[in-house]
Design a protein around this motif. Sequence first.
Motif, PDB file in Angstrom:
ATOM      1  N   PHE A  53      63.287 -11.942 -47.267  1.00 21.41           N
ATOM      2  CA  PHE A  53      61.976 -12.185 -47.864  1.00 21.41           C
ATOM      3  C   PHE A  53      61.157 -10.907 -47.973  1.00 21.41           C
ATOM      4  O   PHE A  53      60.120 -10.910 -48.649  1.00 21.41           O
ATOM      5  N   MET A  54      61.583  -9.822 -47.358  1.00 24.34           N
ATOM      6  CA  MET A  54      60.899  -8.544 -47.535  1.00 24.34           C
ATOM      7  C   MET A  54      61.002  -8.066 -48.976  1.00 24.34           C
ATOM      8  O   MET A  54      60.114  -7.372 -49.478  1.00 24.34           O
ATOM      9  N   GLU A  55      62.105  -8.424 -49.650  1.00 24.70           N
ATOM     10  CA  GLU A  55      62.304  -8.023 -51.050  1.00 24.70           C
ATOM     11  C   GLU A  55      61.595  -8.962 -52.025  1.00 24.70           C
ATOM     12  O   GLU A  55      61.607  -8.707 -53.234  1.00 24.70           O
ATOM     13  N   LEU A  56      61.009 -10.044 -51.521  1.00 23.01           N
ATOM     14  CA  LEU A  56      60.361 -11.020 -52.390  1.00 23.01           C
ATOM     15  C   LEU A  56      58.844 -10.963 -52.285  1.00 23.01           C
ATOM     16  O   LEU A  56      58.157 -11.903 -52.688  1.00 23.01           O
ATOM     17  N   LYS A  57      58.314  -9.882 -51.743  1.00 23.80           N
ATOM     18  CA  LYS A  57      56.864  -9.724 -51.707  1.00 23.80           C
ATOM     19  C   LYS A  57      56.322  -9.483 -53.114  1.00 23.80           C
ATOM     20  O   LYS A  57      57.029  -8.999 -54.002  1.00 23.80           O
ATOM     21  N   SER A  58      55.064  -9.809 -53.298  1.00 27.39           N
ATOM     22  CA  SER A  58      54.480  -9.794 -54.640  1.00 27.39           C
ATOM     23  C   SER A  58      54.604  -8.433 -55.309  1.00 27.39           C
ATOM     24  O   SER A  58      54.958  -8.332 -56.492  1.00 27.39           O
ATOM     25  N   GLU A  59      54.324  -7.350 -54.565  1.00 29.38           N
ATOM     26  CA  GLU A  59      54.376  -6.022 -55.168  1.00 29.38           C
ATOM     27  C   GLU A  59      55.792  -5.649 -55.598  1.00 29.38           C
ATOM     28  O   GLU A  59      55.987  -4.919 -56.574  1.00 29.38           O
ATOM     29  N   GLN A  60      56.802  -6.155 -54.897  1.00 25.96           N
ATOM     30  CA  GLN A  60      58.185  -5.891 -55.276  1.00 25.96           C
ATOM     31  C   GLN A  60      58.578  -6.700 -56.503  1.00 25.96           C
ATOM     32  O   GLN A  60      59.254  -6.202 -57.411  1.00 25.96           O
ATOM     33  N   LEU A  61      58.122  -7.958 -56.561  1.00 21.99           N
ATOM     34  CA  LEU A  61      58.467  -8.808 -57.694  1.00 21.99           C
ATOM     35  C   LEU A  61      57.779  -8.364 -58.984  1.00 21.99           C
ATOM     36  O   LEU A  61      58.202  -8.764 -60.074  1.00 21.99           O
ATOM     37  N   ASP A  62      56.734  -7.546 -58.875  1.00 17.91           N
ATOM     38  CA  ASP A  62      56.068  -7.052 -60.074  1.00 17.91           C
ATOM     39  C   ASP A  62      57.013  -6.243 -60.954  1.00 17.91           C
ATOM     40  O   ASP A  62      56.817  -6.169 -62.183  1.00 17.91           O
ATOM     41  N   VAL A  63      58.011  -5.612 -60.350  1.00 21.76           N
ATOM     42  CA  VAL A  63      58.971  -4.819 -61.121  1.00 21.76           C
ATOM     43  C   VAL A  63      60.298  -5.561 -61.302  1.00 21.76           C
ATOM     44  O   VAL A  63      61.265  -4.983 -61.792  1.00 21.76           O
ATOM     45  N   LEU A  64      60.347  -6.820 -60.891  1.00 21.54           N
ATOM     46  CA  LEU A  64      61.553  -7.646 -61.037  1.00 21.54           C
ATOM     47  C   LEU A  64      61.173  -8.924 -61.790  1.00 21.54           C
ATOM     48  O   LEU A  64      61.101 -10.006 -61.213  1.00 21.54           O
ATOM     49  N   PRO A  65      60.916  -8.842 -63.079  1.00 20.83           N
ATOM     50  CA  PRO A  65      60.360  -9.982 -63.826  1.00 20.83           C
ATOM     51  C   PRO A  65      61.265 -11.194 -63.867  1.00 20.83           C
ATOM     52  O   PRO A  65      60.786 -12.330 -63.842  1.00 20.83           O
ATOM     53  N   HIS A  66      62.568 -10.983 -63.938  1.00 21.60           N
ATOM     54  CA  HIS A  66      63.467 -12.128 -64.059  1.00 21.60           C
ATOM     55  C   HIS A  66      63.622 -12.859 -62.728  1.00 21.60           C
ATOM     56  O   HIS A  66      63.708 -14.096 -62.697  1.00 21.60           O
ATOM     57  N   MET A  70      62.590 -16.710 -61.993  1.00 24.49           N
ATOM     58  CA  MET A  70      63.489 -17.641 -61.326  1.00 24.49           C
ATOM     59  C   MET A  70      62.771 -18.348 -60.177  1.00 24.49           C
ATOM     60  O   MET A  70      62.912 -19.560 -59.987  1.00 24.49           O
ATOM     61  N   ILE A  71      61.976 -17.601 -59.423  1.00 27.49           N
ATOM     62  CA  ILE A  71      61.279 -18.176 -58.267  1.00 27.49           C
ATOM     63  C   ILE A  71      60.114 -19.049 -58.705  1.00 27.49           C
ATOM     64  O   ILE A  71      59.922 -20.159 -58.201  1.00 27.49           O
ATOM     65  N   ASP A 383      52.728 -19.588 -50.462  1.00 27.93           N
ATOM     66  CA  ASP A 383      52.560 -20.507 -49.333  1.00 27.93           C
ATOM     67  C   ASP A 383      53.734 -20.397 -48.365  1.00 27.93           C
ATOM     68  O   ASP A 383      53.543 -20.457 -47.137  1.00 27.93           O
ATOM     69  N   LEU A 384      54.939 -20.244 -48.904  1.00 28.72           N
ATOM     70  CA  LEU A 384      56.104 -20.120 -48.029  1.00 28.72           C
ATOM     71  C   LEU A 384      56.062 -18.822 -47.238  1.00 28.72           C
ATOM     72  O   LEU A 384      56.404 -18.798 -46.040  1.00 28.72           O
ATOM     73  N   GLN A 385      55.650 -17.732 -47.884  1.00 28.98           N
ATOM     74  CA  GLN A 385      55.535 -16.459 -47.164  1.00 28.98           C
ATOM     75  C   GLN A 385      54.549 -16.576 -46.011  1.00 28.98           C
ATOM     76  O   GLN A 385      54.771 -16.041 -44.912  1.00 28.98           O
ATOM     77  N   GLN A 386      53.427 -17.297 -46.225  1.00 33.22           N
ATOM     78  CA  GLN A 386      52.445 -17.482 -45.155  1.00 33.22           C
ATOM     79  C   GLN A 386      53.030 -18.318 -44.035  1.00 33.22           C
ATOM     80  O   GLN A 386      52.822 -18.029 -42.843  1.00 33.22           O
TER      81      GLN A 386
END
Length: 772
Positions: A53-66, A70-71, A383-386
Amino acid sequence: MKLKMTGYFVGIFLFLLELSTSAYGFEAQNERSIHKTMPDKQVTIISISGLSFMELKSEQLDVLPHLRQMIEQGAIGAMNIRTANRTMRDVYVSMGAGEPTVGLTDLQAFEADEMWQGTLIPKLRERYIGRNVGDNSLQLNPDSLIVPDIARLLKVNAKKAYGPGMLGDFLKAYGIQRTVIASGEESHISSVDGDKVRRYSPLMLMDSNGFVDKGVLGRGVLTAAVDRPFGVTTDYAEMLALLGKREPSSVYLIEFADLYRLYADKEHYPEARFQELKTQILLEMDQWFGQWMSAMKDQESLWLFSPEVHNEAARGKMYLAPLVHYTRMSQGGLLVSESTRRPGVVTMQDFTSTLMDECHIPLPAGLSGLPLSTSLKANALGDLQQELSSIQMIYRSRPLLLYPFVTCEMVVLLVSLFYVMWVRSGRFPWRRTVRTLLYALLVAPAVMLILGLITVPLTKVLGIDNSILLLIGLFIGGSLLLSAALERRSLFTSMIWLAYGTAGIIMMDACIGSPAMKYAVLGYDPMIGARYYGIGNEYMGVMIGALVLGVTAALQRRGRPVLRGLGPVAAFLLVTVCLAAPSLGANAGGALSAAVAFGVAGVHCFAGDRWRELRLGRGAALLTALLALGFGALWLLNSADSPAAAARESHVGRAFHALRAGQFDQIGYLIERKLRMNVHLLRASAWSKVLITSLFVMAVLVLRPRGRLRVWKAENPYWMYGFSANMIGAIAALLLNDSGIVAAATMIIFVAVPMLLLRLQELETTLKTAEE
């Protein structure tokens, strides 16, 4: 007549309770979009080893649009992938077995035309298994994958209900093609380079003969790249091409290992270069996701999961792995499992059952996993991250709070014993301090539970590290303040308030969905899958021990059983049935332990002089009858014919299904697993030391001075009945629960501490008499 009215009252209350919780279950079910599938379902499973879940933080997903698409359009959950050895090979084998299973370090899968140590793989398998075993057509298929050493894996897991290959067997039987494409190698050389081979993913889809229909491993989907970890990278274009032609009914498992290789080789890179490579790898995978998602058809289903989080996530205690489900018709939400009853938290056994359900395969009896569903929810990932932050905070708090507390329990018990046995002169200095510390041992579980209510807001405001420090401070301060307040009152009054309050708080929390126990340090542990719902063994022991102590203290203070036990019997019945109720968690061992402890206490207190001396024959008959009553309550509330079980079935209900179906081998395995767990905890758990310390303290208090037990029985008969009932209940909890050591230790504290307080009160009375 009064007792009968009590029974009616309890029955009506429980009926309403079941209706309310069942209604919740039906309402939640209506909100979910159950994963029903069309015939000829095509399922693609993407495994990214090293993803967390470290790779699924918002700032990381900003550069991973697909991946973000999916999420956000699919459903996401946090999957428990804990196994005995905490390795991805165990995860793959366990998913294929539908239950926790053990893998082997040197057990690998190979393409049919490969060689290992100079021998063709089909010939190597023939050497181990023999010529006439298995599917000969698959042996001749050059596209198939083979696990030649399958016999050794099956032998190691011989006692499992189904064992390795269960999922593959069912997929094969229902005509669903299985394909594995994996790039797990750390080398682009031939598979003869054995120390670089990582062929674990096929263990998920293989059948029990060690075959996968089709597959490409290692060199077929790897390309040389001098600027990448170990000099190789995944050939994403080739992987996409291999997915071009698919059977109408098929399951594809795609393993991407670039992220794993990067973390395995991290020590060679400066941080800036490591982050650059990590971003590049994630971008390449994201582009591949986009290409595949754009080509998906309506009947196709895409799953993404991680079989092993990377080392940084593991060091931060982020053991739960991402699980994402996406279809073209998805609307976004959280994955929901009835196995955990905790939105967003699921098990890998649930994933296995869901795959079978998607392929229209009836689930075999005995599987612990249940098909997942989706609870529609905006901002599900946030919500899941929290939620995961709160779970992570509690998990990290345990070694800093719970383990020192357990050590403190033993120290306080032994120091208090020394104090009451050997301090003989003066005015007993520090006696109020000793008494306050003893009360603190009894109030601590309730304080931990109450603090669970503020865990989530604390984590949101202060973050994990600061929340842990504040939680520890609040626990110490709250326990000492409550103890100091109780110490000022008389012994029996303090015990009544403390015991009834503790039992009442636990019971109330369980009846409203356990909002406190979910985040209590002494509560659930989703990270290791110890328990997800209901009343856990820790608080089960506390609740039973506290209620027996409170009832007998109240009877002792009044000097006679008020209303012939109407209130106590109602409380005993209510707690026992709630421990058995499926909608409240169905703690089977807890319900039986409660039946024993409460039954013994009730007989001692209300059945007359004739039953107060339980000789061997009479005692055995009483315990047998109490266990039968407890088992009957479990059966009535959890069997298939029960309306309560139909509304929300528990793990106990599934065990009863296996019993009714005559699957006694599964029941035997369940019992064996519980016994093994107790033996393990007896050696390894700190709670076993608390149990032994408490027994030692009690033995010394009873034996020194001689005749003390006889005096206590004469002066405080009802309290002694409570001590006896809690002792017998602790033994029952030890024998009837898979972590019975914990339940017995938390229950026995409500005997050892009151005995020390009673002895301390006697010494103070003796001192006052001497002064007068």
